[in-house]
Motif scaffolding. Structure first.
Motif, PDB file in Angstrom:
ATOM      1  N   PHE A 142       0.719  -1.088  -0.049  1.00 39.31           N
ATOM      2  CA  PHE A 142       0.130  -0.025   0.078  1.00 39.31           C
ATOM      3  C   PHE A 142       0.946   1.238   0.215  1.00 39.31           C
ATOM      4  O   PHE A 142       0.988   1.995   1.013  1.00 39.31           O
ATOM      5  CB  PHE A 142      -0.890  -0.025   1.144  1.00 39.31           C
ATOM      6  CG  PHE A 142      -1.775  -1.223   1.138  1.00 39.31           C
ATOM      7  CD1 PHE A 142      -2.849  -1.110   0.361  1.00 39.31           C
ATOM      8  CD2 PHE A 142      -1.613  -2.273   2.129  1.00 39.31           C
ATOM      9  CE1 PHE A 142      -3.707  -2.347   0.336  1.00 39.31           C
ATOM     10  CE2 PHE A 142      -2.205  -3.116   2.105  1.00 39.31           C
ATOM     11  CZ  PHE A 142      -3.649  -3.321   1.142  1.00 39.31           C
ATOM     12  N   ILE A 143       1.445   1.558  -1.139  1.00 38.11           N
ATOM     13  CA  ILE A 143       2.498   2.490  -1.338  1.00 38.11           C
ATOM     14  C   ILE A 143       1.797   3.828  -1.101  1.00 38.11           C
ATOM     15  O   ILE A 143       2.381   4.920  -0.600  1.00 38.11           O
ATOM     16  CB  ILE A 143       3.140   2.425  -2.460  1.00 38.11           C
ATOM     17  CG1 ILE A 143       4.103   3.640  -2.707  1.00 38.11           C
ATOM     18  CG2 ILE A 143       2.314   2.535  -3.817  1.00 38.11           C
ATOM     19  CD1 ILE A 143       5.296   3.596  -1.728  1.00 38.11           C
ATOM     20  N   ASP A 188      -4.345   4.649  -7.435  1.00 42.49           N
ATOM     21  CA  ASP A 188      -4.024   5.896  -7.124  1.00 42.49           C
ATOM     22  C   ASP A 188      -2.330   6.231  -7.287  1.00 42.49           C
ATOM     23  O   ASP A 188      -2.220   7.241  -7.595  1.00 42.49           O
ATOM     24  CB  ASP A 188      -4.161   6.048  -5.690  1.00 42.49           C
ATOM     25  CG  ASP A 188      -4.322   7.700  -5.262  1.00 42.49           C
ATOM     26  OD1 ASP A 188      -4.449   8.464  -6.229  1.00 42.49           O
ATOM     27  OD2 ASP A 188      -4.489   7.876  -4.044  1.00 42.49           O
ATOM     28  N   SER A 189      -1.364   5.599  -6.833  1.00 41.89           N
ATOM     29  CA  SER A 189       0.035   5.701  -6.799  1.00 41.89           C
ATOM     30  C   SER A 189       0.369   5.862  -8.305  1.00 41.89           C
ATOM     31  O   SER A 189       1.159   6.840  -8.724  1.00 41.89           O
ATOM     32  CB  SER A 189       0.521   4.642  -6.199  1.00 41.89           C
ATOM     33  OG  SER A 189       0.492   4.671  -4.879  1.00 41.89           O
ATOM     34  N   ALA A 225      11.105   3.047  -9.830  1.00 38.76           N
ATOM     35  CA  ALA A 225      10.661   4.498 -10.021  1.00 38.76           C
ATOM     36  C   ALA A 225       9.859   5.025  -8.894  1.00 38.76           C
ATOM     37  O   ALA A 225       9.816   6.054  -8.583  1.00 38.76           O
ATOM     38  CB  ALA A 225       9.773   4.423 -11.297  1.00 38.76           C
ATOM     39  N   LEU A 226       8.687   4.039  -8.307  1.00 33.79           N
ATOM     40  CA  LEU A 226       8.114   4.542  -7.293  1.00 33.79           C
ATOM     41  C   LEU A 226       8.860   4.990  -5.917  1.00 33.79           C
ATOM     42  O   LEU A 226       8.605   5.849  -5.445  1.00 33.79           O
ATOM     43  CB  LEU A 226       6.930   3.555  -6.995  1.00 33.79           C
ATOM     44  CG  LEU A 226       5.805   3.460  -8.233  1.00 33.79           C
ATOM     45  CD1 LEU A 226       5.036   2.307  -7.584  1.00 33.79           C
ATOM     46  CD2 LEU A 226       5.070   4.689  -7.965  1.00 33.79           C
ATOM     47  N   GLU A 227       9.733   4.240  -5.849  1.00 34.04           N
ATOM     48  CA  GLU A 227      10.848   4.417  -4.752  1.00 34.04           C
ATOM     49  C   GLU A 227      11.604   5.513  -4.871  1.00 34.04           C
ATOM     50  O   GLU A 227      11.742   6.647  -3.922  1.00 34.04           O
ATOM     51  CB  GLU A 227      11.734   3.310  -4.602  1.00 34.04           C
ATOM     52  CG  GLU A 227      11.393   2.161  -3.896  1.00 34.04           C
ATOM     53  CD  GLU A 227      12.115   0.632  -4.054  1.00 34.04           C
ATOM     54  OE1 GLU A 227      13.408   0.896  -4.450  1.00 34.04           O
ATOM     55  OE2 GLU A 227      11.901  -0.135  -3.776  1.00 34.04           O
ATOM     56  N   PHE A 232       2.888  17.010  -4.337  1.00 30.56           N
ATOM     57  CA  PHE A 232       2.065  16.735  -5.381  1.00 30.56           C
ATOM     58  C   PHE A 232       1.215  15.791  -4.716  1.00 30.56           C
ATOM     59  O   PHE A 232      -0.117  15.767  -5.232  1.00 30.56           O
ATOM     60  CB  PHE A 232       2.714  16.432  -6.624  1.00 30.56           C
ATOM     61  CG  PHE A 232       1.978  16.376  -7.875  1.00 30.56           C
ATOM     62  CD1 PHE A 232       1.733  17.378  -8.490  1.00 30.56           C
ATOM     63  CD2 PHE A 232       1.341  15.232  -8.339  1.00 30.56           C
ATOM     64  CE1 PHE A 232       0.952  17.492  -9.908  1.00 30.56           C
ATOM     65  CE2 PHE A 232       0.530  14.927  -9.440  1.00 30.56           C
ATOM     66  CZ  PHE A 232       0.330  16.060 -10.286  1.00 30.56           C
ATOM     67  N   MET A 233       1.501  14.804  -4.510  1.00 30.41           N
ATOM     68  CA  MET A 233       0.628  13.724  -3.837  1.00 30.41           C
ATOM     69  C   MET A 233      -0.317  13.999  -2.914  1.00 30.41           C
ATOM     70  O   MET A 233      -1.491  13.840  -2.947  1.00 30.41           O
ATOM     71  CB  MET A 233       1.512  12.407  -3.472  1.00 30.41           C
ATOM     72  CG  MET A 233       0.773  11.105  -3.144  1.00 30.41           C
ATOM     73  SD  MET A 233       0.604  10.147  -4.420  1.00 30.41           S
ATOM     74  CE  MET A 233      -0.117   8.820  -3.644  1.00 30.41           C
ATOM     75  N   ARG A 234       0.118  14.918  -2.097  1.00 27.42           N
ATOM     76  CA  ARG A 234      -0.815  15.355  -0.931  1.00 27.42           C
ATOM     77  C   ARG A 234      -1.973  16.182  -1.451  1.00 27.42           C
ATOM     78  O   ARG A 234      -2.915  15.977  -0.899  1.00 27.42           O
ATOM     79  CB  ARG A 234       0.034  16.132   0.030  1.00 27.42           C
ATOM     80  CG  ARG A 234      -0.526  16.645   1.174  1.00 27.42           C
ATOM     81  CD  ARG A 234       0.197  17.779   2.265  1.00 27.42           C
ATOM     82  NE  ARG A 234       0.594  19.011   1.538  1.00 27.42           N
ATOM     83  CZ  ARG A 234      -0.421  20.091   1.745  1.00 27.42           C
ATOM     84  NH1 ARG A 234      -1.351  20.069   2.286  1.00 27.42           N
ATOM     85  NH2 ARG A 234      -0.083  21.254   1.154  1.00 27.42           N
TER      86      ARG A 234
END
Length: 475
Positions: A4-5, A110-111, A211-213, A224-226
């Motif tokens: 659940f990144i 979402d990620s 890439a996600l890391e 941006f995610m927030r």
């Protein structure tokens, strides 16, 4: 990378400053591989979801028509009403499926979706941004398609559940409980299939994880995610300048500090034993929640919308693809010299198909290698081949009942033409037990030990050994 990144990224926003150092440098940018992974994964899942939805609705409608046809023989007026009602409901479903807004929160979607939006708004974090502009657009398009298909799947699941309950009410009046079993199974298996497709997003390929890391360590991406992720829209932080209405919406709600203060006040008022009593009650509540979670996992695979039909034992292999149900294996056995035959070793290969969680059927082949008479006279030779069939049935735990029928050519092979002589082949009928021992290796999943009785060995000339011991490996 945690499953659940998205949720963990959101937690990082609360604990780390948005101005933290950007970990993406010119030599450490998001590459083309990430876009390829997102495009291929989302594209493949979209096709599978679409195909499964079409198949399920077609089968469900066919089964529903059969029920209505049977009803017409008993009550034609009620059958006509049900047919008109069904036509109206299916038309409504078509309209509902045209939407693309995904209501259900799926962390992986979402990620991935937010990361693509971030790269589109900040191409400087993308390696070879100009050359990959079309790739980025394609990946974003594939992700939008996946969202639309997931939305469609949720609408279909809700629709099937509603139709199932409606048909149950109508048919139960006439005692048609048996006819409803197939309907219940179809609803259950479709929900399970959709959940398995979602699971595929939880284990991204190496390029996707990397890439996600990288993005997770980037302060600008966290900001941006927030502001832009689906999770942020569900849990908007008070005081967000981009959402001034949030403070007004949360007015009157207790903060965490107020809740903690209230708990502490109650504990203090409860006397010296209140703290211990509170901890005991908390542990008891946690235990009950764990038991409830385990029960939900067993009954519905971890999904609250997967209602288990009464008296129905689901086949955990039914929703897997054909190749996922295949099991490759190898095994070997050795035979001592008995005066007629030289010392040999049988090397076997098998391909099994999982009918369900307790039954496997399959075919195989074997090659018999001769070592010579003894240690002083070693000579490698082709001592035969064999064709095999087998079935394994799970008895209890790791213990299985195994059986099979084999045809073996036990004569030294000098040329291929000799194998055409059917009379030279010997039959073997095997029955016995086997035990699977799980091992964690890169290639082999299980070690399998088999103790079998060849009840046709007594009719063979030369007579073969009646007890067969084999060691095998599955991968």
């Amino acid at each position: 990378m945690p499953k659940f990144i998205a949720f963990l990224l959101y937690i990082l926003l609360l604990t780390q400053a948005a101005s933290s150092q950007d970990s993406l440098s010119s030599g450490n940018l998001v590459s083309k591989k990430y876009l390829d992974v997102v495009s291929s994964t989302s594209g493949n899942l979209s096709k599978k979801l679409d195909k499964q939805a079409e198949k399920t609705l077609r089968q469900f409608r066919k089964q529903e028509d059969k029920l209505i046809k049977k009803l017409s023989k008993v009550d034609s007026v009620a059958a006509q009403k049900m047919m008109a009602e069904a036509k109206s409901r299916y038309k409504e479903l078509e309209e509902r499926m045209k939407g693309s807004a995904l209501k259900q929160y799926i962390p992986q979607v979402d990620s991935l979706s937010t990361s693509l939006a971030f790269l589109k708004a900040n191409p400087q974090y993308l390696k070879d941004a100009q050359e990959l502009k079309e790739k980025l657009t394609e990946a974003a398009g594939k992700m939008d398609e996946l969202k639309a298909q997931l939305h469609k799947a949720e609408e279909i699941k809700a629709f099937l559940k509603e139709r199932k309950e409606y048909l149950k009410q109508q048919m139960s009046k006439l005692g048609m409980f048996r006819e409803l079993k197939k309907i219940n199974k179809q609803v259950y298996y479709y929900a399970q299939q959709v959940n398995e497709y979602k699971q595929a997003l939880k284990d991204p390929k190496k390029a996707g994880r990397k890439a996600l890391e990288l993005l997770a360590r980037n302060g600008k991406f966290r900001e941006f995610m927030r502001k832009n992720s689906q999770l942020a829209s569900l849990f908007r932080m008070p005081g967000d300048p981009d959402n001034p209405g949030t403070v007004a919406n949360l007015a009157g709600l207790q903060t965490r500090a107020q809740v903690n203060a209230l708990i502490q006040q109650q504990i203090t008022a409860g006397g010296p034993n209140a703290q211990a009593q509170f901890q005991q009650n908390l542990q008891s509540a946690q235990g009950q929640l764990s038991q409830l979670k385990d029960k939900v996992m067993k009954m519905g695979g971890g999904s609250s919308d997967m209602e288990m039909p009464e008296g129905f034992k689901p086949n955990n292999q039914k929703t897997k693809s054909f190749f996922q149900r295949l099991e490759f294996g190898t095994n070997f056995q050795s035979q001592r010299s008995n005066g007629w035959l030289p010392v040999t070793s049988d090397l076997g290969f098998s391909l099994g198909y999982k009918l369900n969680g307790k039954s496997i059927i399959g075919l195989g082949a074997s090659y018999k290698l001769g070592w010579g008479q003894n240690i002083q006279h070693i000579r490698l030779s082709h001592q035969g081949v064999g064709a095999r069939s087998f079935i394994d049935w799970k008895l209890k735990g790791a213990l299985w009942i195994s059986g099979g029928f084999e045809m073996n050519y036990r004569t030294e092979i000098r040329n291929i033409a000799e194998l055409k002589d059917y009379s030279a082949w010997q039959r073997s009928g095997l029955i016995g037990v086997s035990r699977k021992i799980p091992i964690k290796t890169k290639f082999f999943k299980n070690t399998k030990m088999m103790l079998l009785w060849d009840f046709l060995s007594y009719d063979q000339a030369p007579r073969t050994q009646p007890v067969v011991f084999r060691v095998g490996y599955n991968f």
